[in-house]
Design a protein around this motif. Structure first.
Motif, PDB file in Angstrom:
ATOM      1  N   ARG A  48      21.430 -21.387 -10.237  1.00 53.23           N
ATOM      2  CA  ARG A  48      20.741 -22.555 -10.817  1.00 53.23           C
ATOM      3  C   ARG A  48      21.492 -23.858 -10.543  1.00 53.23           C
ATOM      4  N   ARG A  49      22.801 -23.777 -10.379  1.00 52.83           N
ATOM      5  CA  ARG A  49      23.578 -24.971 -10.055  1.00 52.83           C
ATOM      6  C   ARG A  49      23.432 -25.358  -8.586  1.00 52.83           C
ATOM      7  N   GLY A  50      22.790 -24.518  -7.812  1.00 52.50           N
ATOM      8  CA  GLY A  50      22.567 -24.813  -6.402  1.00 52.50           C
ATOM      9  C   GLY A  50      23.641 -24.315  -5.480  1.00 52.50           C
ATOM     10  N   GLU A  51      24.578 -23.509  -5.991  1.00 53.87           N
ATOM     11  CA  GLU A  51      25.726 -23.095  -5.190  1.00 53.87           C
ATOM     12  C   GLU A  51      25.478 -21.826  -4.396  1.00 53.87           C
ATOM     13  N   LEU A  52      24.376 -21.121  -4.648  1.00 58.06           N
ATOM     14  CA  LEU A  52      24.037 -19.896  -3.920  1.00 58.06           C
ATOM     15  C   LEU A  52      22.607 -19.989  -3.410  1.00 58.06           C
ATOM     16  N   THR A  53      22.376 -19.421  -2.236  1.00 60.40           N
ATOM     17  CA  THR A  53      21.020 -19.341  -1.710  1.00 60.40           C
ATOM     18  C   THR A  53      20.317 -18.115  -2.297  1.00 60.40           C
ATOM     19  N   PHE A  54      19.005 -18.070  -2.135  1.00 67.05           N
ATOM     20  CA  PHE A  54      18.265 -16.911  -2.640  1.00 67.05           C
ATOM     21  C   PHE A  54      18.718 -15.634  -1.942  1.00 67.05           C
ATOM     22  N   ASP A  55      18.924 -15.691  -0.627  1.00 70.30           N
ATOM     23  CA  ASP A  55      19.331 -14.486   0.092  1.00 70.30           C
ATOM     24  C   ASP A  55      20.703 -13.996  -0.358  1.00 70.30           C
ATOM     25  N   GLN A  56      21.594 -14.918  -0.689  1.00 72.79           N
ATOM     26  CA  GLN A  56      22.898 -14.497  -1.223  1.00 72.79           C
ATOM     27  C   GLN A  56      22.733 -13.821  -2.584  1.00 72.79           C
ATOM     28  N   VAL A  57      21.894 -14.396  -3.435  1.00 77.48           N
ATOM     29  CA  VAL A  57      21.642 -13.800  -4.758  1.00 77.48           C
ATOM     30  C   VAL A  57      20.961 -12.441  -4.609  1.00 77.48           C
ATOM     31  N   ALA A  58      20.022 -12.342  -3.674  1.00 78.42           N
ATOM     32  CA  ALA A  58      19.341 -11.068  -3.456  1.00 78.42           C
ATOM     33  C   ALA A  58      20.333  -9.982  -3.053  1.00 78.42           C
TER      34      ALA A  58
END
Length: 404
Positions: free
Chosen positions: A101-111
């Protein structure tokens, strides 16, 4: 990790020996935009989770949350599956999602992180801010391999088929040992048969097509043979398959050397239909309707196989067997219509001519529509910092589960 990031940048500038100030400014702008995109994607995943929890994504004939996501957001069904999966693991990975949510990770990294076990959340989220998606997946796999395998870890056999925009087919199979041996042996036999016939350059792809051709050759019923025939539609100098993919000229010449040609007469670009002359849909008319619709016409439905051709105005109500009154529907949606849970009106020959309603009479929108922004996006708390690009040495990495 910050030291590693600085050291990589320092070694890059020294190695090339050039002024990188312009690149620094460009990377800053990229990181700012990526931070906004990441934060907004996190907000989108939160909305998906909220819709699933509230039941908003069921109804309207939708059969899964993924179908609702694909319909509303305008993404592929595979991407929608991933959105739903990640949204379902928010509670197990609170640190990762706050970083997201802070913008420090991309969706693919979170996935990639959410494929790990929940106890890895805090440590892995910190590593993920400096690691590529490939590296995160490698870490997750290394710890997954250490877990003892149970019966639940042995998934059922699966096979997926995806046809790209240019008509190329991507086939992925994940079979159990018995099924895998059967398929592997059949492919080996088909490849050997082609080799024995003189094809010295035969590939496994050739063997797969040979297996499929043999299966089609075993069909003896004329009705089934017509249903599963590969059809090429000729229109002047162009040719397409039923689903609209263009046939390359060389392949068209080959097909026309040994094929069954059945003309379909048209007036003003619309095939002649049979009106009230017969209720049953002629095979030539069925092929034209399938080519026109290329899948179930119900909004949000992605089925393009095993389709029924439906009379919009029922035959018993005076409907005709004309293409304007015929549309393709998957069996579940067709059944819902005849149960009174899905209404259909309009002209099927018009691309936007059909109106679908739910059992309450509300019009089902063709797809979700994004609202144009009314101002600049809200800037997240942090900008996105790209992965360092350094090699990953798993032997130097150790994550310990919390003590029981």
């Amino acid at each position: 990790m910050g030291f590693l990031r600085d050291s990589v940048w320092f070694s890059t500038t020294r190695m090339y020996g050039m002024d990188m100030s312009g690149c620094v400014d460009f990377e800053t702008r990229v990181s700012e935009v990526c931070g906004v995109v990441n934060a907004q994607t996190a907000a989108l995943i939160d909305l998906v989770a909220e819709a699933i929890a509230s039941g908003e994504c069921v109804g309207h004939g939708l059969r899964s949350p993924s179908q609702w996501v694909a319909w509303q957001i305008g993404v592929s069904l595979g991407r929608a599956h991933e959105y739903v999966r990640v949204a379902g693991r928010r509670a197990e990975f609170p640190v990762t999602f706050e970083t997201f949510r802070r913008g420090e990770l991309t969706f693919d990294q979170v996935a990639a992180v959410t494929r790990a076990q929940p106890w890895m959340d805090q440590r892995l989220s910190a590593i993920a801010t400096c690691a590529t998606v490939v590296q995160i997946n490698k870490i997750v796999r290394s710890y997954r391999d250490e877990q003892p395998e149970s019966e639940s870890d042995n998934p059922p056999s699966q096979c997926s088929i995806v046809v790209s925009e240019d008509g190329r087919l991507q086939l992925h199979a994940n079979l159990d040992a018995e099924g895998g041996v059967i398929v592997d042996t059949a492919l080996a036999e088909a490849r050997d048969a082609l080799f024995q016939s003189g094809r010295t350059d035969v590939t496994w792809a050739d063997a797969l097509v040979e297996m499929a051709q043999r299966s089609l050759d075993t069909i003896t019923s004329p009705e089934r043979r017509n249903r599963f025939r590969v059809n090429v539609h000729l229109d002047g100098e162009t040719a397409t398959f039923t689903k609209g993919h263009a046939v390359p000229p060389g392949l068209l010449d080959l097909l026309c050397c040994d094929s069954i040609v059945q003309p379909v007469w048209e007036r003003d670009g619309v095939p002649f239909s049979v009106g009230r002359a017969q209720r049953a849909i002629p095979e030539r008319t069925r092929r034209m309707v399938e080519r026109r619709d290329r899948g179930c016409r119900v909004p949000g439905c992605t089925n393009d196989r095993w389709l029924d051709v439906h009379h919009i105005v029922h035959w018993t109500d005076g409907g005709t067997t004309d293409t304007c009154n015929l549309t393709t529907m998957c069996r579940p949606d067709h059944t819902r219509h005849h149960q009174g849970k899905l209404g259909i009106t309009g002209n099927a020959d018009d691309p936007d001519g059909l109106i679908f309603t739910d059992e309450s009479g509300r019009v089902i929108a063709p797809s979700g529509r994004a609202s144009p922004p009314t101002g600049p996006p809200i800037k997240p708390d942090s900008n996105y910092a790209h992965p360092t690009g350094e090699r990953l040495y798993l032997r130097h990495l150790w994550l310990e589960p919390p003590a029981a």
